[in-house]
Scaffold this motif. Structure first.
Motif, PDB file in Angstrom:
ATOM      1  N   PHE A 100     -11.665   4.235  -1.154  1.00 23.49           N
ATOM      2  CA  PHE A 100     -10.629   3.312  -0.659  1.00 23.49           C
ATOM      3  C   PHE A 100     -10.570   1.804  -1.423  1.00 23.49           C
ATOM      4  CE2 PHE A 100     -11.640   6.121   2.797  1.00 23.49           C
ATOM      5  CZ  PHE A 100     -10.769   6.959   2.854  1.00 23.49           C
ATOM      6  N   VAL A 101      -9.241   1.213  -1.324  1.00 20.28           N
ATOM      7  CA  VAL A 101      -9.103   0.027  -1.777  1.00 20.28           C
ATOM      8  C   VAL A 101      -9.636  -0.752  -0.489  1.00 20.28           C
ATOM      9  CG1 VAL A 101      -7.461  -1.989  -2.460  1.00 20.28           C
ATOM     10  CG2 VAL A 101      -7.211   0.586  -3.326  1.00 20.28           C
ATOM     11  N   ASP A 104     -10.060   0.261   3.149  1.00 20.98           N
ATOM     12  CA  ASP A 104      -8.983   0.779   4.046  1.00 20.98           C
ATOM     13  C   ASP A 104      -8.382   1.839   3.687  1.00 20.98           C
ATOM     14  OD1 ASP A 104      -6.399   0.775   5.372  1.00 20.98           O
ATOM     15  OD2 ASP A 104      -5.812  -1.019   4.742  1.00 20.98           O
ATOM     16  N   SER A 106      -5.752   3.723   4.616  1.00 23.41           N
ATOM     17  CA  SER A 106      -4.411   4.020   4.365  1.00 23.41           C
ATOM     18  C   SER A 106      -4.393   3.803   2.824  1.00 23.41           C
ATOM     19  CB  SER A 106      -3.511   2.712   5.228  1.00 23.41           C
ATOM     20  OG  SER A 106      -3.928   2.669   6.307  1.00 23.41           O
ATOM     21  N   PHE A 107      -5.433   3.158   1.958  1.00 26.12           N
ATOM     22  CA  PHE A 107      -5.064   3.221   0.587  1.00 26.12           C
ATOM     23  C   PHE A 107      -6.198   3.744  -0.345  1.00 26.12           C
ATOM     24  CE2 PHE A 107      -2.828  -0.317   2.682  1.00 26.12           C
ATOM     25  CZ  PHE A 107      -1.729  -0.421   2.230  1.00 26.12           C
ATOM     26  N   LYS A 109      -8.223   4.848  -2.966  1.00 26.23           N
ATOM     27  CA  LYS A 109      -8.350   4.189  -4.425  1.00 26.23           C
ATOM     28  C   LYS A 109      -8.304   5.197  -5.719  1.00 26.23           C
ATOM     29  CE  LYS A 109     -11.351   0.937  -7.212  1.00 26.23           C
ATOM     30  NZ  LYS A 109     -12.789   0.354  -7.236  1.00 26.23           N
ATOM     31  N   ASN A 157      -3.938   4.887  10.512  1.00 22.22           N
ATOM     32  CA  ASN A 157      -4.146   5.375   9.346  1.00 22.22           C
ATOM     33  C   ASN A 157      -4.281   6.656   9.172  1.00 22.22           C
ATOM     34  OD1 ASN A 157      -6.650   5.861   9.989  1.00 22.22           O
ATOM     35  ND2 ASN A 157      -7.318   3.582   9.406  1.00 22.22           N
ATOM     36  N   SER A 160      -1.283   8.769   7.183  1.00 21.91           N
ATOM     37  CA  SER A 160      -1.118   8.520   5.682  1.00 21.91           C
ATOM     38  C   SER A 160      -2.238   9.098   4.867  1.00 21.91           C
ATOM     39  CB  SER A 160      -1.100   6.727   5.507  1.00 21.91           C
ATOM     40  OG  SER A 160      -2.027   6.216   5.862  1.00 21.91           O
ATOM     41  N   TYR A 161      -3.405   8.901   5.470  1.00 19.02           N
ATOM     42  CA  TYR A 161      -4.661   9.558   4.656  1.00 19.02           C
ATOM     43  C   TYR A 161      -4.700  10.949   4.717  1.00 19.02           C
ATOM     44  CZ  TYR A 161      -9.400  10.952   4.124  1.00 19.02           C
ATOM     45  OH  TYR A 161     -10.749  11.567   3.737  1.00 19.02           O
TER      46      TYR A 161
END
Length: 265
Positions: A100-101, A104, A106-107, A109, A157, A160-161
């Motif tokens: 992840f970024v 997180d 939710s984002f 990588k 989150n 979205s994940y």
């Protein structure tokens, strides 16, 4: 002696047995039989789940080591490897690449500074493809239970994940989803349900189950949930102090208990 109807039973322990089994060509997709008692290939051929628990595959083995491992498992007749996608946070694979970024969830990588094949998600892609060549399914746990208990994955989150996972892997043929991860389903129940519902919404191609805490059954919490395709119980783990039902070493009692529930899974 009592006789019981056959029921799909997934054992969460590793063992070796020599059998010959391969996936029929273009017949990877799994479904539930019409009597809802076993898994089957798309052409109706029964599928016997013989799994090894390679939980930390992505974290511990590089590509060459993973290939050696898959070769060994295939020769011994294993057709499923159970693997965690996220074991702990921050999530980093054997090559040092992050999932992840900024840690997180939710984002994810998905871009790597050198666009290398070793990126976290690229590496999972590659090992899924490699496993398919060895006639092996990867049963992927999106996130181990402890990461939900500590709040790393949460109500904000998880959707979205889960959508990211479903959309990225929905077309991989040799995949099964395992929700949960050695945890009681009633702990963070809303998160586990949202994970299952989201995977089911965006991925129509793969089956989903739930990995419960020791001496427990997925049916205790999710029997009536549409996202749960089949049940899983963990009959052997740690010691008998975890036993809440008085089943002790009698594995068949988990089967009997699940067979009494409706809808049958």
């Amino acid at each position: 002696m009592k006789k019981f109807s056959p029921l799909l039973v997934i054992f969460l322990s590793s063992f070796s047995i020599v059998i010959c089994q391969s996936v029929p060509a273009n017949n990877w997709k799994l479904s539930i039989s019409s009597n809802r008692k076993y898994l089957q290939h798309e052409n109706g051929t029964p599928f016997f789940w013989l799994a090894d628990t390679g939980w930390l595959l992505f974290k511990k083995l590089n590509y060459e080591e993973a290939e050696k491992y898959f070769d060994d498992r295939e020769k011994k007749g294993f057709n499923v490897i159970q693997v965690m996608i996220i074991h702990s946070a921050p999530a980093v694979n054997v090559y040092g690449d992050s999932a992840f970024v900024n840690n997180d969830a939710s984002f994810p990588k998905t871009r790597n500074k050198d666009n290398s094949k070793s990126g976290y998600w690229n590496y999972i892609d590659r090992l899924l493809d490699l496993a398919a060549k060895k006639n092996i399914y990867l049963a992927l746990v999106p996130v181990w239970g402890s990461n939900v208990k500590n709040g790393f994955i949460n109500k904000k989150n998880i959707e979205s994940y889960a959508q990211f996972l479903a959309e990225r892997y929905k077309n991989k043929p040799n995949l099964i989803w395992i929700n949960g991860g050695d945890i009681k389903g009633n702990e963070n129940l809303d998160v586990w349900n949202k994970l299952g519902e989201t995977l089911k919404k965006y991925d129509k191609n793969h089956l989903i189950t739930f990995h419960p805490f020791g001496r427990m059954q997925s049916s205790s919490w999710f029997q009536n949930k549409e996202w749960l395709d089949f049940n899983m119980f963990q009959s052997g783990h740690k010691d008998y102090s975890q036993d809440q039902n008085g089943f002790a070493e009698d594995n068949w009692k988990y089967v009997e208990n699940d067979l009494k529930k409706t809808p049958l899974k």
